[in-house]
Design an enzyme around this catalytic site. Sequence first.
Site, PDB file in Angstrom:
ATOM      1  N   ASP A  59       0.655  -1.281  -0.084  1.00 16.39           N
ATOM      2  CA  ASP A  59       0.320   0.159  -0.573  1.00 16.39           C
ATOM      3  C   ASP A  59       1.144   1.200   0.077  1.00 16.39           C
ATOM      4  O   ASP A  59       1.054   1.501  -0.852  1.00 16.39           O
ATOM      5  CB  ASP A  59      -1.160  -0.266   1.634  1.00 16.39           C
ATOM      6  CG  ASP A  59      -2.042   1.317   1.574  1.00 16.39           C
ATOM      7  OD1 ASP A  59      -2.163   1.900   0.288  1.00 16.39           O
ATOM      8  OD2 ASP A  59      -2.559   1.064   2.743  1.00 16.39           O
TER       9      ASP A  59
ATOM     10  N   ASP B  70      -8.226  -8.035   5.890  1.00 12.39           N
ATOM     11  CA  ASP B  70      -8.573  -8.442   7.387  1.00 12.39           C
ATOM     12  C   ASP B  70      -8.940  -6.490   7.195  1.00 12.39           C
ATOM     13  O   ASP B  70      -8.437  -5.332   7.435  1.00 12.39           O
ATOM     14  CB  ASP B  70      -7.928  -8.288   8.968  1.00 12.39           C
ATOM     15  CG  ASP B  70      -7.289  -7.579  10.158  1.00 12.39           C
ATOM     16  OD1 ASP B  70      -6.428  -7.330   8.183  1.00 12.39           O
ATOM     17  OD2 ASP B  70      -7.130  -6.684  10.448  1.00 12.39           O
TER      18      ASP B  70
HETATM   19  P1  IMP Z   1       1.291  -0.386   4.187  1.00 11.74           P
HETATM   20  O1  IMP Z   1       3.044   0.334   5.138  1.00 11.74           O
HETATM   21  O2  IMP Z   1       0.699   1.072   4.301  1.00 11.74           O
HETATM   22  O3  IMP Z   1       2.451  -0.724   2.641  1.00 11.74           O
HETATM   23  O4  IMP Z   1       0.442  -1.249   4.461  1.00 11.74           O
HETATM   24  C1  IMP Z   1       1.448  -2.124   4.368  1.00 11.74           C
HETATM   25  C2  IMP Z   1      -0.040  -3.375   5.322  1.00 11.74           C
HETATM   26  O5  IMP Z   1      -1.567  -2.727   5.325  1.00 11.74           O
HETATM   27  C3  IMP Z   1      -0.344  -4.276   4.377  1.00 11.74           C
HETATM   28  O6  IMP Z   1       0.099  -5.765   4.601  1.00 11.74           O
HETATM   29  C4  IMP Z   1      -1.721  -4.806   4.766  1.00 11.74           C
HETATM   30  O7  IMP Z   1      -1.807  -5.624   6.328  1.00 11.74           O
HETATM   31  C5  IMP Z   1      -2.466  -3.232   5.985  1.00 11.74           C
HETATM   32  N1  IMP Z   1      -3.417  -2.655   4.241  1.00 11.74           N
HETATM   33  C6  IMP Z   1      -3.266  -1.685   3.201  1.00 11.74           C
HETATM   34  N2  IMP Z   1      -4.022  -2.126   2.716  1.00 11.74           N
HETATM   35  C7  IMP Z   1      -4.996  -2.879   3.242  1.00 11.74           C
HETATM   36  C8  IMP Z   1      -6.204  -2.967   2.544  1.00 11.74           C
HETATM   37  O8  IMP Z   1      -7.077  -2.098   1.392  1.00 11.74           O
HETATM   38  N3  IMP Z   1      -7.547  -3.637   3.730  1.00 11.74           N
HETATM   39  C9  IMP Z   1      -6.808  -4.360   3.641  1.00 11.74           C
HETATM   40  N4  IMP Z   1      -5.278  -4.391   4.731  1.00 11.74           N
HETATM   41  C10 IMP Z   1      -4.397  -3.497   4.139  1.00 11.74           C
HETATM   42 MG    MG Z   2      -3.348  -5.918   7.662  1.00 12.58          MG
END
Ligand code: IMP
Ligand code: MG
Length: 181
Positions: free
Chosen positions: A104, A160
């Site tokens: 993300d 989740d």
């Molecule tokens: P980042 O650090 O923003 O890249 O987020 C990574 C983590 O956020 C992922 O491994 C997910 O556990 C959670 N995450 C990000 N976007 C979503 C979503 O749309 N649905 C569920 N979990 C998400």
């Molecule tokens: Mg998560």
Amino acid sequence: MVQDKDIQEVLFSEETLRCRVAELGAEITRDYQGKEPILASVLRGSYIFMADLARAIDLPVRVDFMSVSSYGKGTKSSGQVQITKDLSDEIEGKDLIVVEDILDSGNTLYYLLQVLQARHPASIRLCTLLDKPERRVKPITADYAGFTVPDAFVVGYGLDYAERYRNLPYIGILKPSVYGG
Ligand code: IMP
Ligand code: MG
């Protein structure tokens, strides 16, 4: 299923997921011929993907698990990442494939990859089931990515919202009304 009513739109059905995971497994099998990569799953979101991916790889893989927290109960990552459970095995000199549910903002993986690099694996690649490139704030790209998703909060197949919906067999967009959006 009882949780279906909270889903606005199904993005990837069970069948679609099965086909794509099989393709990713075949790709990894080709790329790692003669090697024994370690699949390092980032809990908890990747647990179902990890189980299916491991079985789609025709190599003597090893599996390991780690857990990081950056979200709490919200839908956006805080940028503050903490390792809450580390890998069980040493990775020095090993070929590591980090298995994630979704890339993300990239905050979680940016931090995690730095920590893992410092342990001197022979190689390190990233395999994510979902990629949400619109929201990226850190310069991270996946070596293997299942699907690109739009900027919406998705759940199911391990992912989740507040620890719910992980057991949905498909991936869908959560109705914003569920999280007060
Ligand atoms: P980042 O650090 O923003 O890249 O987020 C990574 C983590 O956020 C992922 O491994 C997910 O556990 C959670 N995450 C990000 N976007 C979503 C979503 O749309 N649905 C569920 N979990 C998400
Ligand atoms: Mg998560």
